[in-house]
Design a protein around this motif. Structure first.
Motif, PDB file in Angstrom:
ATOM      1  N   UNK A   1     126.074 -46.663  21.515  1.00 48.55           N
ATOM      2  CA  UNK A   1     126.788 -47.784  22.129  1.00 48.55           C
ATOM      3  C   UNK A   1     125.818 -48.914  22.460  1.00 48.55           C
ATOM      4  N   UNK A   2     124.685 -48.548  23.040  1.00 56.99           N
ATOM      5  CA  UNK A   2     123.679 -49.551  23.408  1.00 56.99           C
ATOM      6  C   UNK A   2     123.135 -50.250  22.173  1.00 56.99           C
ATOM      7  N   UNK A   3     122.827 -49.482  21.135  1.00 57.76           N
ATOM      8  CA  UNK A   3     122.321 -50.093  19.905  1.00 57.76           C
ATOM      9  C   UNK A   3     123.341 -51.047  19.301  1.00 57.76           C
ATOM     10  N   UNK A   4     124.607 -50.642  19.332  1.00 54.54           N
ATOM     11  CA  UNK A   4     125.649 -51.506  18.787  1.00 54.54           C
ATOM     12  C   UNK A   4     125.777 -52.800  19.555  1.00 54.54           C
ATOM     13  N   UNK A   5     125.718 -52.711  20.895  1.00 45.67           N
ATOM     14  CA  UNK A   5     125.798 -53.921  21.710  1.00 45.67           C
ATOM     15  C   UNK A   5     124.593 -54.824  21.471  1.00 45.67           C
ATOM     16  N   UNK A   6     123.406 -54.203  21.344  1.00 44.88           N
ATOM     17  CA  UNK A   6     122.199 -54.985  21.086  1.00 44.88           C
ATOM     18  C   UNK A   6     122.273 -55.666  19.729  1.00 44.88           C
ATOM     19  N   UNK A   7     122.772 -54.945  18.724  1.00 44.52           N
ATOM     20  CA  UNK A   7     122.898 -55.526  17.383  1.00 44.52           C
ATOM     21  C   UNK A   7     123.892 -56.679  17.361  1.00 44.52           C
ATOM     22  N   UNK A   8     124.860 -56.641  18.279  1.00 41.95           N
ATOM     23  CA  UNK A   8     125.845 -57.729  18.367  1.00 41.95           C
ATOM     24  C   UNK A   8     125.330 -58.908  19.180  1.00 41.95           C
ATOM     25  N   UNK A   9     124.079 -58.822  19.660  1.00 40.74           N
ATOM     26  CA  UNK A   9     123.454 -59.959  20.333  1.00 40.74           C
ATOM     27  C   UNK A   9     123.452 -59.903  21.843  1.00 40.74           C
ATOM     28  N   UNK A  10     123.874 -58.785  22.438  1.00 38.15           N
ATOM     29  CA  UNK A  10     123.922 -58.686  23.898  1.00 38.15           C
ATOM     30  C   UNK A  10     122.563 -58.226  24.433  1.00 38.15           C
ATOM     31  N   UNK A  11     121.998 -59.027  25.311  1.00 40.30           N
ATOM     32  CA  UNK A  11     120.666 -58.741  25.833  1.00 40.30           C
ATOM     33  C   UNK A  11     120.688 -58.203  27.263  1.00 40.30           C
TER      34      UNK A  11
ATOM     35  N   UNK B   1     130.243 -41.730  33.839  1.00 38.96           N
ATOM     36  CA  UNK B   1     131.292 -40.953  34.483  1.00 38.96           C
ATOM     37  C   UNK B   1     130.739 -40.434  35.808  1.00 38.96           C
ATOM     38  N   UNK B   2     131.574 -40.363  36.855  1.00 39.16           N
ATOM     39  CA  UNK B   2     131.056 -39.939  38.170  1.00 39.16           C
ATOM     40  C   UNK B   2     130.388 -38.575  38.174  1.00 39.16           C
ATOM     41  N   UNK B   3     130.782 -37.671  37.261  1.00 42.23           N
ATOM     42  CA  UNK B   3     130.186 -36.330  37.257  1.00 42.23           C
ATOM     43  C   UNK B   3     129.106 -36.162  36.200  1.00 42.23           C
ATOM     44  N   UNK B   4     128.692 -37.238  35.536  1.00 44.23           N
ATOM     45  CA  UNK B   4     127.672 -37.143  34.493  1.00 44.23           C
ATOM     46  C   UNK B   4     126.291 -36.909  35.105  1.00 44.23           C
ATOM     47  N   UNK B   5     125.433 -36.158  34.414  1.00 41.79           N
ATOM     48  CA  UNK B   5     124.078 -35.927  34.937  1.00 41.79           C
ATOM     49  C   UNK B   5     123.238 -37.195  34.892  1.00 41.79           C
ATOM     50  N   UNK B   6     122.258 -37.290  35.798  1.00 41.05           N
ATOM     51  CA  UNK B   6     121.425 -38.492  35.911  1.00 41.05           C
ATOM     52  C   UNK B   6     120.631 -38.759  34.651  1.00 41.05           C
ATOM     53  N   UNK B   7     120.303 -37.722  33.894  1.00 41.80           N
ATOM     54  CA  UNK B   7     119.432 -37.919  32.732  1.00 41.80           C
ATOM     55  C   UNK B   7     120.086 -38.797  31.672  1.00 41.80           C
ATOM     56  N   UNK B   8     121.436 -38.927  31.707  1.00 40.59           N
ATOM     57  CA  UNK B   8     122.098 -39.778  30.720  1.00 40.59           C
ATOM     58  C   UNK B   8     121.560 -41.203  30.810  1.00 40.59           C
ATOM     59  N   UNK B   9     121.478 -41.733  32.030  1.00 38.46           N
ATOM     60  CA  UNK B   9     120.983 -43.094  32.186  1.00 38.46           C
ATOM     61  C   UNK B   9     119.491 -43.182  31.888  1.00 38.46           C
ATOM     62  N   UNK B  10     118.739 -42.099  32.098  1.00 38.52           N
ATOM     63  CA  UNK B  10     117.317 -42.109  31.793  1.00 38.52           C
ATOM     64  C   UNK B  10     117.078 -42.270  30.298  1.00 38.52           C
ATOM     65  N   UNK B  11     117.860 -41.570  29.495  1.00 44.95           N
ATOM     66  CA  UNK B  11     117.744 -41.710  28.040  1.00 44.95           C
ATOM     67  C   UNK B  11     118.088 -43.140  27.622  1.00 44.95           C
ATOM     68  N   UNK B  12     119.104 -43.711  28.230  1.00 47.12           N
ATOM     69  CA  UNK B  12     119.479 -45.097  27.913  1.00 47.12           C
ATOM     70  C   UNK B  12     118.385 -46.076  28.317  1.00 47.12           C
ATOM     71  N   UNK B  13     117.759 -45.825  29.448  1.00 45.23           N
ATOM     72  CA  UNK B  13     116.661 -46.698  29.891  1.00 45.23           C
ATOM     73  C   UNK B  13     115.579 -46.794  28.812  1.00 45.23           C
ATOM     74  N   UNK B  14     115.233 -45.653  28.247  1.00 44.01           N
ATOM     75  CA  UNK B  14     114.194 -45.629  27.218  1.00 44.01           C
ATOM     76  C   UNK B  14     114.634 -46.400  25.979  1.00 44.01           C
ATOM     77  N   UNK B  15     115.895 -46.235  25.590  1.00 45.06           N
ATOM     78  CA  UNK B  15     116.397 -46.942  24.414  1.00 45.06           C
ATOM     79  C   UNK B  15     116.491 -48.443  24.669  1.00 45.06           C
ATOM     80  N   UNK B  16     116.907 -48.824  25.880  1.00 43.58           N
ATOM     81  CA  UNK B  16     117.011 -50.241  26.218  1.00 43.58           C
ATOM     82  C   UNK B  16     115.649 -50.919  26.150  1.00 43.58           C
ATOM     83  N   UNK B  17     114.627 -50.226  26.606  1.00 43.44           N
ATOM     84  CA  UNK B  17     113.281 -50.794  26.550  1.00 43.44           C
ATOM     85  C   UNK B  17     112.855 -51.021  25.104  1.00 43.44           C
ATOM     86  N   UNK B  18     113.162 -50.044  24.239  1.00 38.85           N
ATOM     87  CA  UNK B  18     112.806 -50.211  22.826  1.00 38.85           C
ATOM     88  C   UNK B  18     113.566 -51.365  22.177  1.00 38.85           C
TER      89      UNK B  18
END
Length: 475
Positions: free
Chosen positions: A269-279, A286-303
């Motif tokens: 999802x993040x890659x798709x948004x970035x490819x569409x020009x969103x910076x 989701x309220x019950x999702x584990x914290x590591x989900x956002x950690x993985x996204x953080x790493x991808x966002x930095x790249x």
């Protein structure tokens, strides 16, 4: 047995003689739907009934899940009711998703609840979500003489009833209240019992969402103890000036994906948004999702060189739509995709929908219709399609949904067989249609696209029962 969480009646006070309406709810989105219906007058004048909000927490471990009462805007919704009850405390130590009274105990339980909730002998009306399962089914069984109304707060209302209902419950259901998430598409839910759908007005629902957003502004103005101005999750997200919002659903909890696969879905999802020009992008987990989900996204966002903000507060995604108005919302098959488009005119796009649809089991899994609707209506972000507001249902959607619905619950909808046969004969091999059906199910039902000839399906007695129920209701 837990009493009303609001102050109880004083000893010796006579019970309110008005009829009682019990509204069972487990999500803020569902509560907002009910609030809109109340505001639109769909449950009659407030003075005519005593209204009780019955909250149930249905998570696997309710004690560790986000509580509805802590979500932004809850108190404004609850103000529409005369008092609030807690179903989990009522049935403790049992889980609300599994507890139900034995038939011979139902009258006793009704006496117990009438005493605990100060209902007296007043007539009771029951308004529930997901009537096929507990706690809604249990509540309808306890108040066995009461009318039942069902409200549907998501895309599952467009699909068939997931399981057969007892005749004693089905014959009492008056209507299905639902949001117009796909304008022009008629819900299948409970239609086999002759129950008619009724729309909750768009304007009323949008006004409730605006009210919840105003509550978030008020919380920011008051400020949490020790927090600085603009320190709320919403304020931080808005300050990032995002143009896209990513919706997490925690599909691993539904066994639709593994945790690793869902992490990768969010990354896509993040890659798709970035490819569409969103910076600048916001992720709403989701309220019950584990914290590591956002950690993985953080790493991808930095790249990817994208500014990522995680919106992890106890609030609806719709509150963020109201406050920020992003230019894109991305998800898999969340109902929040359609609310973004229908109520806020925000372009939407999907990621991973087709893959989840193809591996979904069993075929009658109730997530199939939401996946079908989103897959058919919403642009594929990874497929080069331009994000858009879908608008009214195209002519192709209703026949597809009915054909899928028939294949899911063919014994409940025998009258759809001829239509499903025609549809599949014309379209089953088309790229945009084929993945909505499995050769195994088509073979089992002897429909076009089957891999082998099959014997005609046996005529079931259940359809005759449902026709009888529909005639009884009309009579």
């Amino acid at each position: 047995m837990a009493p009303d969480t609001n102050p109880a009646m004083a000893p010796g006070t006579a019970p309110d003689p008005r009829r009682v309406q019990i509204f069972q709810v487990s999500t803020l989105y569902g509560a907002a739907t009910l609030a809109a219906a109340l505001d639109a007058g769909q449950f009659g004048p407030r003075a005519d009934a005593r209204r009780l909000l019955l909250i149930s927490h249905n998570a696997e471990i309710p004690e560790t899940a986000l509580r509805l009462e802590t979500m932004t805007g809850y108190e404004r919704i609850a103000a529409r009711f005369d008092s609030t009850l807690d179903w989990n405390e009522t049935v403790h130590p049992y889980h609300p998703a599994t507890w139900a009274p034995r038939p011979e105990e139902a009258p006793l339980w009704q006496r117990v609840l009438r005493t605990a909730w100060d209902l007296g002998t007043a007539p009771v009306e029951v308004i529930v979500e997901s009537i096929q399962v507990n706690p809604a089914k249990a509540l309808a069984a306890v108040f066995a003489e009461s009318s039942v109304e069902v409200y549907a707060d998501g895309l599952m209302s467009y699909g068939p009833t997931r399981s057969d209902l007892a005749q004693s419950i089905a014959v009492r259901i008056r209507r299905v209240l639902h949001l117009d998430l796909v304008p022009g598409l008629r819900p299948m839910l409970l239609s086999e019992y002759g129950v008619e759908p009724e729309l909750v007005p768009d304007g009323a629902f949008r006004a409730v969402l605006a009210e919840i957003a105003e509550a978030s502004r008020a919380e920011e103005a008051e400020g949490a103890p020790g927090a600085g101005e603009g320190d709320s999750p919403v304020a931080r997200a808005i300050a990032a000036e995002p143009t896209a919002l990513l919706l997490g659903q925690y599909l691993a909890a539904l066994n639709l994906l593994t945790a690793e696969e869902e992490e990768e879905l969010h990354v896509r999802m993040l890659r798709g948004a970035a490819a569409a020009g969103h910076r600048s992008v916001v992720f709403k987990p989701h309220p019950t999702a584990p914290a590591r989900y956002s950690q993985v996204l953080d790493e991808e966002a930095e790249r990817a060189g994208v500014r990522l903000t995680v919106l992890d507060g106890p609030l609806l995604a719709e509150t963020f739509y109201e406050r920020c108005r992003p230019r894109l919302v991305v998800g898999c098959f969340s109902t929040a995709l359609l609310t973004a488009a229908v109520y806020y005119d925000i372009p939407v796009a999907r990621v991973g929908t087709a893959e989840v649809l193809e591996r979904l089991t069993p075929f009658e899994n109730s997530n199939r219709i939401p996946l079908t609707v989103v897959d058919h209506l919403v642009a594929d972000l990874e497929g080069g399609e331009e994000p858009a507001v879908p608008g009214a249902a195209p002519a192709s959607l209703a026949p597809l949904v009915r054909a899928v619905g028939y294949c899911m619950r063919h014994k409940s909808h025998p009258g759809l067989r001829e239509e499903a046969t025609r549809f599949l004969a014309e379209h089953h091999a088309e790229p945009g249609i084929a993945h909505h059906f499995t050769p195994e199910r088509l073979t089992q039902l002897g429909l076009p696209g089957a891999t082998a000839a099959t014997a005609p399906e046996p005529a079931g007695g259940t359809s005759r029962l449902r026709r009888g129920l529909a005639r009884a209701r009309r009579g």
